[in-house]
Design a protein around this motif. Sequence first.
Motif, PDB file in Angstrom:
ATOM      1  N   PRO A   1       0.825  -1.217   0.000  1.00  0.00           N
ATOM      2  CA  PRO A   1       0.000   0.000   0.000  1.00  0.00           C
ATOM      3  C   PRO A   1       0.862   1.271   0.000  1.00  0.00           C
ATOM      4  O   PRO A   1       1.849   1.361   0.733  1.00  0.00           O
ATOM      5  CB  PRO A   1      -0.809  -0.101   1.298  1.00  0.00           C
ATOM      6  N   ASN A   2       0.515   2.218  -0.845  1.00  0.00           N
ATOM      7  CA  ASN A   2       1.242   3.483  -1.002  1.00  0.00           C
ATOM      8  C   ASN A   2       2.702   3.271  -1.394  1.00  0.00           C
ATOM      9  O   ASN A   2       3.584   4.024  -0.975  1.00  0.00           O
ATOM     10  CB  ASN A   2       1.158   4.328   0.274  1.00  0.00           C
ATOM     11  N   GLN A   3       2.947   2.282  -2.212  1.00  0.00           N
ATOM     12  CA  GLN A   3       4.299   1.909  -2.648  1.00  0.00           C
ATOM     13  C   GLN A   3       4.935   3.018  -3.485  1.00  0.00           C
ATOM     14  O   GLN A   3       4.394   3.410  -4.506  1.00  0.00           O
ATOM     15  CB  GLN A   3       4.219   0.637  -3.484  1.00  0.00           C
ATOM     16  N   GLU A   4       6.096   3.522  -3.057  1.00  0.00           N
ATOM     17  CA  GLU A   4       6.883   4.457  -3.874  1.00  0.00           C
ATOM     18  C   GLU A   4       7.660   3.621  -4.876  1.00  0.00           C
ATOM     19  O   GLU A   4       8.436   2.744  -4.503  1.00  0.00           O
ATOM     20  CB  GLU A   4       7.841   5.275  -3.009  1.00  0.00           C
ATOM     21  N   VAL A   5       7.429   3.870  -6.153  1.00  0.00           N
ATOM     22  CA  VAL A   5       8.075   3.097  -7.211  1.00  0.00           C
ATOM     23  C   VAL A   5       9.520   3.548  -7.416  1.00  0.00           C
ATOM     24  O   VAL A   5      10.414   2.734  -7.619  1.00  0.00           O
ATOM     25  CB  VAL A   5       7.265   3.231  -8.532  1.00  0.00           C
ATOM     26  N   ILE A   6       9.772   4.840  -7.340  1.00  0.00           N
ATOM     27  CA  ILE A   6      11.120   5.384  -7.602  1.00  0.00           C
ATOM     28  C   ILE A   6      11.968   5.222  -6.349  1.00  0.00           C
ATOM     29  O   ILE A   6      11.650   5.794  -5.304  1.00  0.00           O
ATOM     30  CB  ILE A   6      11.027   6.864  -8.026  1.00  0.00           C
TER      31      ILE A   6
ATOM     32  N   SER B   1      -0.254   8.010  -7.835  1.00  0.00           N
ATOM     33  CA  SER B   1      -0.093   9.435  -7.545  1.00  0.00           C
ATOM     34  C   SER B   1       1.268   9.851  -8.075  1.00  0.00           C
ATOM     35  O   SER B   1       2.283   9.212  -7.768  1.00  0.00           O
ATOM     36  CB  SER B   1      -0.152   9.698  -6.041  1.00  0.00           C
ATOM     37  N   ILE B   2       1.276  10.913  -8.878  1.00  0.00           N
ATOM     38  CA  ILE B   2       2.515  11.394  -9.494  1.00  0.00           C
ATOM     39  C   ILE B   2       2.922  12.699  -8.828  1.00  0.00           C
ATOM     40  O   ILE B   2       2.124  13.639  -8.771  1.00  0.00           O
ATOM     41  CB  ILE B   2       2.314  11.584 -11.010  1.00  0.00           C
ATOM     42  N   ASN B   3       4.136  12.742  -8.314  1.00  0.00           N
ATOM     43  CA  ASN B   3       4.667  13.937  -7.636  1.00  0.00           C
ATOM     44  C   ASN B   3       3.732  14.453  -6.549  1.00  0.00           C
ATOM     45  O   ASN B   3       3.548  15.664  -6.383  1.00  0.00           O
ATOM     46  CB  ASN B   3       4.974  15.048  -8.645  1.00  0.00           C
ATOM     47  N   GLY B   4       3.112  13.543  -5.810  1.00  0.00           N
ATOM     48  CA  GLY B   4       2.240  13.924  -4.700  1.00  0.00           C
ATOM     49  C   GLY B   4       0.854  14.380  -5.102  1.00  0.00           C
ATOM     50  O   GLY B   4       0.087  14.858  -4.267  1.00  0.00           O
ATOM     51  N   GLY B   5       0.498  14.245  -6.370  1.00  0.00           N
ATOM     52  CA  GLY B   5      -0.816  14.675  -6.851  1.00  0.00           C
ATOM     53  C   GLY B   5      -1.928  13.721  -6.465  1.00  0.00           C
ATOM     54  O   GLY B   5      -1.711  12.692  -5.810  1.00  0.00           O
TER      55      GLY B   5
ATOM     56  N   ILE C   1       9.563  13.665 -13.037  1.00  0.00           N
ATOM     57  CA  ILE C   1       8.910  12.891 -11.977  1.00  0.00           C
ATOM     58  C   ILE C   1       9.913  12.625 -10.864  1.00  0.00           C
ATOM     59  O   ILE C   1      11.012  12.118 -11.102  1.00  0.00           O
ATOM     60  CB  ILE C   1       8.343  11.564 -12.535  1.00  0.00           C
ATOM     61  N   THR C   2       9.506  12.980  -9.627  1.00  0.00           N
ATOM     62  CA  THR C   2      10.326  12.702  -8.449  1.00  0.00           C
ATOM     63  C   THR C   2       9.656  11.686  -7.536  1.00  0.00           C
ATOM     64  O   THR C   2      10.291  11.126  -6.660  1.00  0.00           O
ATOM     65  CB  THR C   2      10.609  13.996  -7.655  1.00  0.00           C
ATOM     66  N   SER C   3       8.349  11.464  -7.738  1.00  0.00           N
ATOM     67  CA  SER C   3       7.609  10.506  -6.927  1.00  0.00           C
ATOM     68  C   SER C   3       6.510   9.875  -7.777  1.00  0.00           C
ATOM     69  O   SER C   3       5.795  10.568  -8.506  1.00  0.00           O
ATOM     70  CB  SER C   3       6.986  11.211  -5.721  1.00  0.00           C
ATOM     71  N   PHE C   4       6.383   8.558  -7.674  1.00  0.00           N
ATOM     72  CA  PHE C   4       5.343   7.812  -8.384  1.00  0.00           C
ATOM     73  C   PHE C   4       4.898   6.703  -7.441  1.00  0.00           C
ATOM     74  O   PHE C   4       5.640   5.747  -7.205  1.00  0.00           O
ATOM     75  CB  PHE C   4       5.901   7.234  -9.689  1.00  0.00           C
ATOM     76  N   LYS C   5       3.698   6.846  -6.851  1.00  0.00           N
ATOM     77  CA  LYS C   5       3.219   5.901  -5.841  1.00  0.00           C
ATOM     78  C   LYS C   5       2.010   5.120  -6.347  1.00  0.00           C
ATOM     79  O   LYS C   5       1.122   5.670  -6.990  1.00  0.00           O
ATOM     80  CB  LYS C   5       2.821   6.634  -4.564  1.00  0.00           C
TER      81      LYS C   5
ATOM     82  N   THR D   1       1.244  -6.084  -9.635  1.00  0.00           N
ATOM     83  CA  THR D   1       2.524  -6.433 -10.253  1.00  0.00           C
ATOM     84  C   THR D   1       2.835  -5.383 -11.310  1.00  0.00           C
ATOM     85  O   THR D   1       1.959  -4.969 -12.072  1.00  0.00           O
ATOM     86  CB  THR D   1       2.499  -7.849 -10.876  1.00  0.00           C
ATOM     87  N   TYR D   2       4.091  -4.956 -11.315  1.00  0.00           N
ATOM     88  CA  TYR D   2       4.506  -3.841 -12.191  1.00  0.00           C
ATOM     89  C   TYR D   2       5.990  -3.908 -12.467  1.00  0.00           C
ATOM     90  O   TYR D   2       6.757  -4.639 -11.824  1.00  0.00           O
ATOM     91  CB  TYR D   2       4.160  -2.497 -11.515  1.00  0.00           C
ATOM     92  N   ASN D   3       6.401  -3.118 -13.423  1.00  0.00           N
ATOM     93  CA  ASN D   3       7.820  -2.831 -13.639  1.00  0.00           C
ATOM     94  C   ASN D   3       7.919  -1.416 -14.174  1.00  0.00           C
ATOM     95  O   ASN D   3       6.942  -0.840 -14.642  1.00  0.00           O
ATOM     96  CB  ASN D   3       8.497  -3.851 -14.558  1.00  0.00           C
ATOM     97  N   PHE D   4       9.116  -0.813 -14.037  1.00  0.00           N
ATOM     98  CA  PHE D   4       9.299   0.566 -14.470  1.00  0.00           C
ATOM     99  C   PHE D   4      10.706   0.758 -15.010  1.00  0.00           C
ATOM    100  O   PHE D   4      11.614  -0.041 -14.770  1.00  0.00           O
ATOM    101  CB  PHE D   4       9.032   1.538 -13.309  1.00  0.00           C
ATOM    102  N   LEU D   5      10.878   1.857 -15.740  1.00  0.00           N
ATOM    103  CA  LEU D   5      12.172   2.252 -16.277  1.00  0.00           C
ATOM    104  C   LEU D   5      12.207   3.769 -16.300  1.00  0.00           C
ATOM    105  O   LEU D   5      11.209   4.406 -16.649  1.00  0.00           O
ATOM    106  CB  LEU D   5      12.346   1.710 -17.704  1.00  0.00           C
ATOM    107  N   GLY D   6      13.329   4.365 -15.902  1.00  0.00           N
ATOM    108  CA  GLY D   6      13.439   5.822 -15.902  1.00  0.00           C
ATOM    109  C   GLY D   6      14.834   6.282 -16.265  1.00  0.00           C
ATOM    110  O   GLY D   6      15.815   5.565 -16.049  1.00  0.00           O
ATOM    111  N   ALA D   7      14.926   7.488 -16.817  1.00  0.00           N
ATOM    112  CA  ALA D   7      16.221   8.116 -17.122  1.00  0.00           C
ATOM    113  C   ALA D   7      16.337   9.346 -16.225  1.00  0.00           C
ATOM    114  O   ALA D   7      15.397  10.121 -16.087  1.00  0.00           O
ATOM    115  CB  ALA D   7      16.281   8.512 -18.588  1.00  0.00           C
ATOM    116  N   HIS D   8      17.523   9.514 -15.620  1.00  0.00           N
ATOM    117  CA  HIS D   8      17.709  10.638 -14.695  1.00  0.00           C
ATOM    118  C   HIS D   8      18.909  11.474 -15.095  1.00  0.00           C
ATOM    119  O   HIS D   8      19.768  11.038 -15.861  1.00  0.00           O
ATOM    120  CB  HIS D   8      17.845  10.144 -13.249  1.00  0.00           C
TER     121      HIS D   8
END
Length: 127
Positions: free
Chosen positions: A52-57, A84-88, A108-112, A119-126
């Motif tokens: 619950p409320n898992q932060e992905v990043i 929720s994206i960036n606390g939205g 994006i700094t937060s993705f919950k 079940t999910y997966n993600f990929l990001g460039a920083h």
Amino acid sequence: MTVIKQWNIQNLNHSGSSSPPFFDFQLERNDHMSIHIGSGYIGSSNLEKSTPNQEVIPSPSPTWTLKYSLYKFSFSNDQECHVSINGGNPIYLRAGQGFQMDAHDLPITSFKISESGITYNFLGAHK
């Protein structure tokens, strides 16, 4: 907008007319646009399952002074969920809908994920 470069192009292979068609192109720069030069990628090493409320990043290494700011991001979800994206405010995603953004969008700094068991997966460039 500021004009960076302007081209005038004539179709030299045009036949049947005494004057070839004339095309006028210009490349414009939006003053709000910026160039992103990345420093790395982060992402799921396997399929993950949310709590619950898992932060992905994830948090960056302790030697970093700032958290990740992703200018490219892709998220894939196997079940319907809310994110929720960036606390939205929570946004509903259908099963398999996923989410993608790129350098033209707000970083994006937060993705919950609100729900558990997604079940999910993600990929990001920083930067």
